[in-house]
Design an enzyme around this catalytic site. Sequence first.
Site, mmCIF file in Angstrom:
data_model
loop_
_atom_site.group_PDB
_atom_site.id
_atom_site.type_symbol
_atom_site.label_atom_id
_atom_site.label_comp_id
_atom_site.label_asym_id
_atom_site.label_seq_id
_atom_site.Cartn_x
_atom_site.Cartn_y
_atom_site.Cartn_z
ATOM 1 N N GLY A 38 -10.102 -7.110 -4.168
ATOM 2 C CA GLY A 38 -8.767 -6.732 -4.665
ATOM 3 C C GLY A 38 -8.311 -7.634 -5.787
ATOM 4 N N GLY A 78 -5.670 -6.454 -8.327
ATOM 5 C CA GLY A 78 -4.310 -6.158 -7.877
ATOM 6 C C GLY A 78 -3.339 -7.271 -8.238
ATOM 7 C CB ALA A 124 -9.752 -4.966 -1.365
ATOM 8 C CE1 TYR A 161 -10.659 5.609 0.104
ATOM 9 C CE2 TYR A 161 -8.376 4.871 -0.031
ATOM 10 C CZ TYR A 161 -9.677 4.824 -0.481
ATOM 11 O OH TYR A 161 -10.017 3.975 -1.508
ATOM 12 C CB SER A 212 1.124 -6.095 5.906
ATOM 13 O OG SER A 212 2.352 -5.478 5.630
ATOM 14 C CD GLU A 229 5.138 -0.704 6.936
ATOM 15 O OE1 GLU A 229 6.025 -1.306 6.304
ATOM 16 O OE2 GLU A 229 5.303 0.450 7.380
ATOM 17 C CE1 TYR A 269 -1.186 -1.606 3.470
ATOM 18 C CE2 TYR A 269 0.838 -2.201 4.629
ATOM 19 C CZ TYR A 269 -0.192 -2.529 3.761
ATOM 20 O OH TYR A 269 -0.225 -3.783 3.205
#
Length: 329
Positions: free
Chosen positions: A8, A11, A80, A94, A125, A127, A148
């Site tokens: 990643g 990013g 990533a 995905y 995260s 989240e 996610y």
Amino acid sequence: MKKALITGITGQDGSYLSELLLSEGYDVYGVIRRASTINTSRIDDIFAPDDKKHIMFGDLADGIDDILYSIQPDEVYNMASMSHVKVSFEIPVYTADITGIGALRILEGIRKLNLKHTKFYQASSSEMFGITPPPQNENSPFNPVSPYGCAKLLAYHATRTYRLGYNIFASNGILFNHESERRGMTFVTRKITRGACRIKLGLQDKLTLGNLDALRDWGHSRDYMKAVHLILQHDKPDDFVVATGIYHTVKEFVSAVFAYLDMDWKEFILSDDKYKRPNEVPALQGDATKIRNTLKWKPEIDFKMLVKLMVDHDLEEAKKEALIKEMKG
Ligand code: NAP
Ligand code: G4F
């Protein structure tokens, strides 16, 4: 010289982390995925375009065992991911594969290749806390309500499992929202700063958003990458919440941005349910006492400065756009 491998790297976080590690004297390697358009704009000032030694093609769908074997890195930073919460409702399988199992593929690679000296960092995260009421810390229950968040929770537990089961130095940073001038344009803060600057220069009329009442604990990516690096320098692998401890509503972010530009946000903001999620995470506010006390980390960029940095940057971008438009007639 220590070798660091970053997934990643193209990013927001990957680019700031690269700069930090290079400034610390690391030999930095990165994994990029093949795209039909150029996806290296955030690292073009850091790595030469033909630097095939340090920048390699790879995809978390495939695993990165060959890269791990050839580099034999001291530190792997897994940044990533399919990182957009709303999009994860549209491509959930995905998201689980890349954001969740992708981390497991790297851990399996480290185990199978017997890379005993390799430390692993997982970009976990806030989240994952989902609907758990704030403030959230390392002991708060996880209640993810997005594909996610579920995928990140798999990666979080995989990291702990490989640490406990195989004695791998594997740590989680549980990072709350962090933004910057390099933030992707579809995340709410950048959408607001970019939209407001374009409105200021007459490039667009209105800005349409979703839930304005959500509360988020926003910091700056540059500060947070210092925490990420410190987590792997600790004397033992562990898990840390990284946050400012202060939260604001999306409406307050909007208001601060428009006020900085001398505009009244109420004249320009529209709301549309298409930007809302099937499940909303109402409030994230981190309690970062553990990393503050253990690793002596604290953020330096506050909410006001974050708004200023992002707006100043996007105003310059909007000016360039306006000039090109004028030249084209
Ligand atoms: P970002 O800007 O969206 O960067 C994500 C990176 O992952 C990009 O380099 C992207 O490549 C790469 N990537 C996506 N799918 C991939 C795949 N299949 N194989 C290999 N690489 C892939 O995200 P960020 O804000 O820098 O966040 C970094 C990490 O921290 C992510 O894992 C994110 O989920 C996590 N995180 C972020 C925050 C935050 O507030 N920013 C908070 C907590 C955790 P392309 O450039 O080609 O798209
Ligand atoms: O900027 P957001 O899309 O960030 P979100 O969903 O909090 O996720 C980010 O932070 C996570 C850490 O907690 C990361 F793990 C994740 O990778 C990502 O970086 O949305 C923030 C809030 C949400 O409540 C959303 O519903 O803003 C609300 N919002 C309101 N209008 C909007 C919009 N979000 C987006 N993206 N676009 C809108 O128009």
